[in-house]
Design a protein around this motif. Sequence first.
Motif, PDB file in Angstrom:
ATOM      1  N   SER A 323     -22.369  -3.997 -21.238  1.00  0.00           N
ATOM      2  CA  SER A 323     -22.959  -4.615 -22.483  1.00  0.00           C
ATOM      3  C   SER A 323     -22.232  -5.941 -22.817  1.00  0.00           C
ATOM      4  CB  SER A 323     -22.827  -3.576 -23.545  1.00  0.00           C
ATOM      5  OG  SER A 323     -23.234  -4.259 -24.866  1.00  0.00           O
ATOM      6  N   SER A 324     -23.116  -7.002 -23.363  1.00  0.00           N
ATOM      7  CA  SER A 324     -22.549  -8.254 -23.695  1.00  0.00           C
ATOM      8  C   SER A 324     -22.237  -8.141 -25.135  1.00  0.00           C
ATOM      9  CB  SER A 324     -23.473  -9.307 -23.658  1.00  0.00           C
ATOM     10  OG  SER A 324     -23.921  -9.493 -22.170  1.00  0.00           O
ATOM     11  N   GLN A 325     -22.559  -6.952 -26.094  1.00  0.00           N
ATOM     12  CA  GLN A 325     -22.411  -6.850 -27.463  1.00  0.00           C
ATOM     13  C   GLN A 325     -21.510  -5.495 -27.651  1.00  0.00           C
ATOM     14  OE1 GLN A 325     -27.017  -7.614 -26.891  1.00  0.00           O
ATOM     15  NE2 GLN A 325     -26.619  -6.977 -28.914  1.00  0.00           N
ATOM     16  N   HIS A 326     -21.177  -4.929 -26.775  1.00  0.00           N
ATOM     17  CA  HIS A 326     -20.389  -3.546 -27.299  1.00  0.00           C
ATOM     18  C   HIS A 326     -19.111  -3.428 -26.517  1.00  0.00           C
ATOM     19  CE1 HIS A 326     -24.801  -2.818 -28.089  1.00  0.00           C
ATOM     20  NE2 HIS A 326     -24.220  -2.017 -29.051  1.00  0.00           N
ATOM     21  N   LEU A 327     -17.987  -3.146 -27.345  1.00  0.00           N
ATOM     22  CA  LEU A 327     -16.590  -2.964 -26.742  1.00  0.00           C
ATOM     23  C   LEU A 327     -16.250  -1.487 -27.137  1.00  0.00           C
ATOM     24  CD1 LEU A 327     -14.831  -6.226 -28.286  1.00  0.00           C
ATOM     25  CD2 LEU A 327     -15.876  -5.912 -26.089  1.00  0.00           C
ATOM     26  N   ASN A 328     -15.454  -1.019 -25.952  1.00  0.00           N
ATOM     27  CA  ASN A 328     -14.950   0.413 -25.920  1.00  0.00           C
ATOM     28  C   ASN A 328     -13.304   0.406 -26.981  1.00  0.00           C
ATOM     29  OD1 ASN A 328     -12.852  -0.734 -24.470  1.00  0.00           O
ATOM     30  ND2 ASN A 328     -13.773   0.457 -22.644  1.00  0.00           N
ATOM     31  N   SER A 329     -12.910   1.311 -27.058  1.00  0.00           N
ATOM     32  CA  SER A 329     -11.707   1.755 -27.972  1.00  0.00           C
ATOM     33  C   SER A 329     -10.614   0.437 -27.235  1.00  0.00           C
ATOM     34  CB  SER A 329     -11.158   3.143 -27.837  1.00  0.00           C
ATOM     35  OG  SER A 329     -11.131   3.582 -26.626  1.00  0.00           O
ATOM     36  N   GLN A 330     -10.475   0.322 -26.153  1.00  0.00           N
ATOM     37  CA  GLN A 330      -9.740  -0.540 -25.486  1.00  0.00           C
ATOM     38  C   GLN A 330     -10.134  -2.074 -25.518  1.00  0.00           C
ATOM     39  OE1 GLN A 330     -10.582   2.234 -23.613  1.00  0.00           O
ATOM     40  NE2 GLN A 330      -8.877   3.149 -24.660  1.00  0.00           N
ATOM     41  N   MET A 331     -10.985  -2.286 -26.216  1.00  0.00           N
ATOM     42  CA  MET A 331     -11.608  -3.649 -26.629  1.00  0.00           C
ATOM     43  C   MET A 331     -12.000  -4.400 -25.207  1.00  0.00           C
ATOM     44  SD  MET A 331     -11.418  -3.737 -29.657  1.00  0.00           S
ATOM     45  CE  MET A 331     -11.898  -5.561 -30.162  1.00  0.00           C
ATOM     46  N   GLN A 371     -26.398   4.632 -25.333  1.00  0.00           N
ATOM     47  CA  GLN A 371     -25.205   5.041 -25.510  1.00  0.00           C
ATOM     48  C   GLN A 371     -24.315   4.233 -25.859  1.00  0.00           C
ATOM     49  OE1 GLN A 371     -25.275   5.599 -21.275  1.00  0.00           O
ATOM     50  NE2 GLN A 371     -26.524   7.471 -20.949  1.00  0.00           N
ATOM     51  N   CYS A 372     -24.394   2.744 -25.944  1.00  0.00           N
ATOM     52  CA  CYS A 372     -23.597   2.013 -26.209  1.00  0.00           C
ATOM     53  C   CYS A 372     -23.353   2.127 -27.908  1.00  0.00           C
ATOM     54  CB  CYS A 372     -23.941   0.467 -25.969  1.00  0.00           C
ATOM     55  SG  CYS A 372     -23.586   0.078 -24.142  1.00  0.00           S
ATOM     56  N   SER A 373     -24.669   1.955 -28.525  1.00  0.00           N
ATOM     57  CA  SER A 373     -24.691   2.142 -29.932  1.00  0.00           C
ATOM     58  C   SER A 373     -24.124   3.399 -30.305  1.00  0.00           C
ATOM     59  CB  SER A 373     -26.097   2.144 -30.399  1.00  0.00           C
ATOM     60  OG  SER A 373     -26.774   0.938 -29.933  1.00  0.00           O
ATOM     61  N   GLU A 374     -24.154   4.393 -29.694  1.00  0.00           N
ATOM     62  CA  GLU A 374     -23.426   5.719 -30.089  1.00  0.00           C
ATOM     63  C   GLU A 374     -21.985   5.880 -29.722  1.00  0.00           C
ATOM     64  OE1 GLU A 374     -25.865   8.881 -28.263  1.00  0.00           O
ATOM     65  OE2 GLU A 374     -27.776   8.264 -29.904  1.00  0.00           O
ATOM     66  N   GLY A 375     -21.623   4.782 -28.866  1.00  0.00           N
ATOM     67  CA  GLY A 375     -20.158   4.823 -28.231  1.00  0.00           C
ATOM     68  C   GLY A 375     -19.830   6.009 -27.295  1.00  0.00           C
ATOM     69  N   GLN A 376     -20.953   6.228 -26.666  1.00  0.00           N
ATOM     70  CA  GLN A 376     -20.693   7.284 -25.685  1.00  0.00           C
ATOM     71  C   GLN A 376     -20.398   6.601 -24.164  1.00  0.00           C
ATOM     72  OE1 GLN A 376     -24.363   9.160 -25.077  1.00  0.00           O
ATOM     73  NE2 GLN A 376     -24.389  10.120 -27.190  1.00  0.00           N
ATOM     74  N   VAL A 377     -20.214   5.538 -24.275  1.00  0.00           N
ATOM     75  CA  VAL A 377     -19.899   5.032 -22.843  1.00  0.00           C
ATOM     76  C   VAL A 377     -18.321   4.295 -22.718  1.00  0.00           C
ATOM     77  CG1 VAL A 377     -20.296   3.021 -21.222  1.00  0.00           C
ATOM     78  CG2 VAL A 377     -22.416   4.162 -22.479  1.00  0.00           C
ATOM     79  N   GLN A 378     -17.658   4.762 -21.803  1.00  0.00           N
ATOM     80  CA  GLN A 378     -16.085   4.366 -21.612  1.00  0.00           C
ATOM     81  C   GLN A 378     -15.993   3.226 -20.634  1.00  0.00           C
ATOM     82  OE1 GLN A 378     -13.971   5.331 -24.223  1.00  0.00           O
ATOM     83  NE2 GLN A 378     -15.620   6.128 -25.073  1.00  0.00           N
TER      84      GLN A 378
END
Length: 378
Positions: A323-331, A371-378
């Motif tokens: 994704s170019s728009q979503h970051l995970n918990s580790q940024m 998945q990105c919007s729901e935060g399911q991807v790590q």
Amino acid sequence: MAAAGPENVPPFIAAQLSHLLSHFGLTVKVEQMWSSDKYNSTPLDRFTLLIPYCLDFIKWDVIYDAESPNTAPDVIFSPEDDDFHPFHMFPSSSEPANNCLSDWNYKDPTRLLTLIQYLRDQYVLYQRKRVGEVDDDRLTFEISTILSREGIEMHMSSGAEKSEEVKFAVPLLDMNINKMVACCPWRYSQRIYLQVVYPVGRKYMSVPSAPRLKLVSSPELKAVFSIDDVKLPPWLDGMCLAEYLPNLEEYLGKQVLEAVSLIEVRRHFIEALSSPLGRPVEADAVFCRKATFLAASGVFSFLVHLLIPTQFPKQQPAIMLQSSQHLNSQMAPMKSRVMSDYPWSPRWEPSMMAERICDFLADEALNFMRQCSEGQVQ
């Protein structure tokens, strides 16, 4: 042990060591450095070299004296080579040795390289002499049939916990693989070797068993050709190495030529993807093993990473979305799983392969966006 920074190494030692590491024909490494001063951790005037030999490394300690730069360094060999006396092996060849040591000039940065090269050349002869003295008829015969081949290295190994064995490193294929690859980035010549290991002295066996065989290549070659994909021809009863090598080299040569030709096949595939996806953001221009494209599904933009195997098109590329728009918990940017379960046929034209991948991406992009919007991807 002090940190091996440039400031801790006497300049004349640093110059000689740098020249050795940069200009030696093989990849020599420094394992550790230390000081001769027991009460101070500097200057660093001693080090352990890892020197390639017979598809392994030999360890030699190089002992300088920082306070006596005009004195040539001592070289300490491993305990198992305690009968290796390089300056007394062959009296007729003592002149190069004298040149190495007698007029040692610490201001000459090439001196360490000259010394190590001479010692390694003598070590090759020393190991060959050791192997030649083994009381084993089969081994004696094998050596007599392959000595005419250039570049063969041998090593005799024994120990309290294992039986004696002799290892050969046999260079294969008289072809310059580096020149076969356009814009080749490799510093060293890429080689493939056959490692052959013979047990010593099993005279009770009526039919000699096959030696242990293994292909070994320089690591960089995997970008084009993986020896892990090669199935070695069988070793027939009563066969000797001189009989085995020609068939192996013919078979291996064809595989290398095919692997090099597949670079262009992968290049055409990447070019075919450029039609529906646009020019790649990044691509491996030499080996054509990787390509990254910027794609979009509505307002959702993402990167498409393709990892293309050397066995392409028999094996299909692995695809990962980022994704170019979503970051995970580790940024870090969110990424999909690595996917290779999409429709594929190696018989398709590159344009068809590209079309089918785009069809797959159209559906997968929606799943990945959700998945990105729901935060399911790590």
